[in-house]
Design a protein around this motif. Sequence first.
Motif, mmCIF file in Angstrom:
data_model
loop_
_atom_site.group_PDB
_atom_site.id
_atom_site.type_symbol
_atom_site.label_atom_id
_atom_site.label_comp_id
_atom_site.label_asym_id
_atom_site.label_seq_id
_atom_site.Cartn_x
_atom_site.Cartn_y
_atom_site.Cartn_z
ATOM 1 N N VAL A 1 0.839 -1.209 0.000
ATOM 2 C CA VAL A 1 0.000 0.000 0.000
ATOM 3 C C VAL A 1 0.870 1.252 0.000
ATOM 4 O O VAL A 1 0.631 2.205 -0.745
ATOM 5 N N LEU A 2 1.901 1.253 0.840
ATOM 6 C CA LEU A 2 2.826 2.386 0.895
ATOM 7 C C LEU A 2 3.548 2.555 -0.436
ATOM 8 O O LEU A 2 3.670 3.675 -0.953
ATOM 9 N N ALA A 3 4.013 1.445 -1.014
ATOM 10 C CA ALA A 3 4.711 1.502 -2.299
ATOM 11 C C ALA A 3 3.805 2.070 -3.385
ATOM 12 O O ALA A 3 4.256 2.852 -4.234
ATOM 13 N N GLN A 4 2.524 1.720 -3.364
ATOM 14 C CA GLN A 4 1.588 2.216 -4.369
ATOM 15 C C GLN A 4 1.318 3.707 -4.199
ATOM 16 O O GLN A 4 1.239 4.455 -5.183
ATOM 17 N N ARG A 5 1.199 4.156 -2.959
ATOM 18 C CA ARG A 5 1.018 5.590 -2.698
ATOM 19 C C ARG A 5 2.239 6.374 -3.193
ATOM 20 O O ARG A 5 2.109 7.445 -3.800
ATOM 21 N N PHE A 6 3.407 5.866 -2.888
ATOM 22 C CA PHE A 6 4.664 6.468 -3.338
ATOM 23 C C PHE A 6 4.666 6.559 -4.860
ATOM 24 O O PHE A 6 4.976 7.605 -5.443
ATOM 25 N N ALA A 7 4.316 5.443 -5.528
ATOM 26 C CA ALA A 7 4.333 5.385 -6.988
ATOM 27 C C ALA A 7 3.337 6.361 -7.600
ATOM 28 O O ALA A 7 3.663 7.088 -8.553
ATOM 29 N N ASP A 8 2.126 6.380 -7.080
ATOM 30 C CA ASP A 8 1.099 7.280 -7.616
ATOM 31 C C ASP A 8 1.542 8.734 -7.521
ATOM 32 O O ASP A 8 1.364 9.525 -8.461
ATOM 33 N N ASP A 9 2.119 9.083 -6.383
ATOM 34 C CA ASP A 9 2.587 10.451 -6.179
ATOM 35 C C ASP A 9 3.768 10.758 -7.108
ATOM 36 O O ASP A 9 3.841 11.839 -7.709
ATOM 37 N N PHE A 10 4.671 9.798 -7.235
ATOM 38 C CA PHE A 10 5.818 9.959 -8.128
ATOM 39 C C PHE A 10 5.346 10.260 -9.548
ATOM 40 O O PHE A 10 5.830 11.185 -10.203
ATOM 41 N N PHE A 11 4.394 9.467 -10.044
ATOM 42 C CA PHE A 11 3.928 9.626 -11.425
ATOM 43 C C PHE A 11 3.145 10.922 -11.636
ATOM 44 O O PHE A 11 3.060 11.404 -12.771
ATOM 45 N N SER A 12 2.599 11.479 -10.576
ATOM 46 C CA SER A 12 1.905 12.760 -10.718
ATOM 47 C C SER A 12 2.886 13.929 -10.734
ATOM 48 O O SER A 12 2.614 14.970 -11.336
ATOM 49 N N VAL A 13 4.029 13.748 -10.083
ATOM 50 C CA VAL A 13 4.998 14.844 -9.963
ATOM 51 C C VAL A 13 6.020 14.852 -11.093
ATOM 52 O O VAL A 13 6.342 15.918 -11.642
ATOM 53 N N ILE A 14 6.525 13.674 -11.490
ATOM 54 C CA ILE A 14 7.646 13.675 -12.432
ATOM 55 C C ILE A 14 7.344 14.366 -13.768
ATOM 56 O O ILE A 14 8.205 15.072 -14.299
ATOM 57 N N PRO A 15 6.145 14.236 -14.331
ATOM 58 C CA PRO A 15 5.945 14.904 -15.623
ATOM 59 C C PRO A 15 5.851 16.420 -15.524
ATOM 60 O O PRO A 15 5.829 17.107 -16.552
ATOM 61 N N THR A 16 5.821 16.951 -14.302
ATOM 62 C CA THR A 16 5.809 18.410 -14.139
ATOM 63 C C THR A 16 7.224 18.984 -14.157
ATOM 64 O O THR A 16 7.396 20.200 -14.209
ATOM 65 N N LYS A 17 8.214 18.115 -14.109
ATOM 66 C CA LYS A 17 9.609 18.576 -14.122
ATOM 67 C C LYS A 17 9.968 19.090 -15.514
ATOM 68 O O LYS A 17 9.571 18.505 -16.528
ATOM 69 N N SER A 18 10.744 20.137 -15.566
ATOM 70 C CA SER A 18 11.006 20.793 -16.855
ATOM 71 C C SER A 18 12.468 20.765 -17.278
ATOM 72 O O SER A 18 12.834 21.392 -18.275
ATOM 73 N N LEU B 1 2.645 9.994 -19.516
ATOM 74 C CA LEU B 1 3.741 10.817 -18.991
ATOM 75 C C LEU B 1 4.445 11.644 -20.061
ATOM 76 O O LEU B 1 4.749 12.823 -19.836
ATOM 77 N N GLN B 2 4.725 11.038 -21.216
ATOM 78 C CA GLN B 2 5.646 11.661 -22.162
ATOM 79 C C GLN B 2 5.162 13.018 -22.686
ATOM 80 O O GLN B 2 5.925 13.973 -22.738
ATOM 81 N N CYS B 3 3.898 13.089 -23.105
ATOM 82 C CA CYS B 3 3.399 14.356 -23.650
ATOM 83 C C CYS B 3 3.328 15.439 -22.577
ATOM 84 O O CYS B 3 3.595 16.616 -22.846
ATOM 85 N N HIS B 4 2.989 15.036 -21.350
ATOM 86 C CA HIS B 4 2.960 15.975 -20.227
ATOM 87 C C HIS B 4 4.362 16.516 -19.959
ATOM 88 O O HIS B 4 4.553 17.721 -19.727
ATOM 89 N N LYS B 5 5.352 15.629 -20.003
ATOM 90 C CA LYS B 5 6.742 16.041 -19.781
ATOM 91 C C LYS B 5 7.186 17.054 -20.831
ATOM 92 O O LYS B 5 7.834 18.060 -20.512
ATOM 93 N N MET B 6 6.811 16.807 -22.085
ATOM 94 C CA MET B 6 7.189 17.712 -23.166
ATOM 95 C C MET B 6 6.532 19.082 -22.998
ATOM 96 O O MET B 6 7.167 20.118 -23.223
ATOM 97 N N ARG B 7 5.267 19.077 -22.566
ATOM 98 C CA ARG B 7 4.578 20.355 -22.336
ATOM 99 C C ARG B 7 5.225 21.118 -21.182
ATOM 100 O O ARG B 7 5.431 22.335 -21.262
ATOM 101 N N SER B 8 5.553 20.404 -20.108
ATOM 102 C CA SER B 8 6.170 21.049 -18.945
ATOM 103 C C SER B 8 7.495 21.703 -19.300
ATOM 104 O O SER B 8 7.852 22.759 -18.773
ATOM 105 N N ALA B 9 8.224 21.045 -20.204
ATOM 106 C CA ALA B 9 9.546 21.555 -20.596
ATOM 107 C C ALA B 9 9.470 22.558 -21.745
ATOM 108 O O ALA B 9 10.494 23.114 -22.151
ATOM 109 N N GLY B 10 8.257 22.769 -22.284
ATOM 110 C CA GLY B 10 8.083 23.757 -23.348
ATOM 111 C C GLY B 10 8.632 23.341 -24.692
ATOM 112 O O GLY B 10 9.007 24.195 -25.507
ATOM 113 N N ILE B 11 8.678 22.030 -24.983
ATOM 114 C CA ILE B 11 9.224 21.586 -26.265
ATOM 115 C C ILE B 11 8.190 20.865 -27.131
ATOM 116 O O ILE B 11 8.503 20.461 -28.250
ATOM 117 N N ASP B 12 6.973 20.716 -26.643
ATOM 118 C CA ASP B 12 5.969 19.960 -27.400
ATOM 119 C C ASP B 12 5.665 20.583 -28.757
ATOM 120 O O ASP B 12 5.394 19.882 -29.728
#
Length: 232
Positions: A89-106, A135-146
Motif C-alpha cells: 500500500v505504501l509503495a503504491q502511494r509512493f508510486a502514484d505520487d511519483f507519477f503525478s509529480v515527475i511529468p511536471t519537471k522541466s 507521462l511523455q506528452c505531459h513532460k514535453m509540455r512542462s519543458a516547453g518543447i511539445d
Amino acid sequence: MAHRYKNLFFDLDDTLWAFSQNARDTFEEMYHKYGYDSFFCSFHHFYTLYQKRNAELWEEYGNGQVTKEELNRRRFLYPLEAVGAGDAVLAQRFADDFFSVIPTKSGLMPYAHEALEYLSDKYNLYIISNGFQELQCHKMRSAGIDGFFKKVILSDDIGVLKPWPEIFHFALSATQSELKESLMIGDSWENDVVGAGGVGMHQVFYNVNGKENLPFRPTYEIFSLKELMQIL
C-alpha cells in the motif's frame, strides 16, 4: 551528407528531456515525503536498490515477460521488500505520487531547446519513445518543447518497444517519411542506434556517458546536442 535528411526522429528521455536528473529529484522528494529514511540507510541506499531492479524489469518488459502494470508495481515495491518492509500500500502511494509529480519537471539536456529551435525550421521533427503515454506528452509540455514536434510515436501506443524494428517501420509509416531521408537521434546505443540501424535508418548517437569501444561506427556520434547544429 546531412543535407539529404528531411525527417529527424528524436528519443525523448535523456536525449532531450533530462530524465535521469528529473527522476532522481522526484524520487528524493518522495523519499523524504513518505518517511523512507526509517527503512533505508540513506537515499543512495534506496535509489541503488530501485535502479538495479528497475533496469531488470524494463528488460523483462521489453521482452514481453511482464506487463506495464506489473513493471510499475514490482519496481516500486522491490526496495521495501529488500529491507524487509514490503508494504504494498505504501509503495503504491509512493508510486502514484511519483507519477503525478515527475511529468511536471522541466529540466532539459544541455542545448536541447536551442538545437530544437534551430532544427525545427529545417526539418520535420518527431519523437520515438519507449515511455508511457500518460507521462511523455505531459513532460514535453512542462519543458516547453511539445510545439517543436509534428508527431509523437510511443511504444505504449503500439505495444512494441525500441529496438524492435516494428516501431521504426510504424513511425516511418505514421509520418509518411522515407527511410533514406530520415535520421534517428538518441542516447541509447541499443534502443536508438542499433534499433534504427537494424532497419537501415541513419543514426546520431548522443554519447552522454562517454561510451567507448563501440561495436560499430554510427552514422554520427555527438557528445553535446550543440553539435547537431554543426552537422545538420
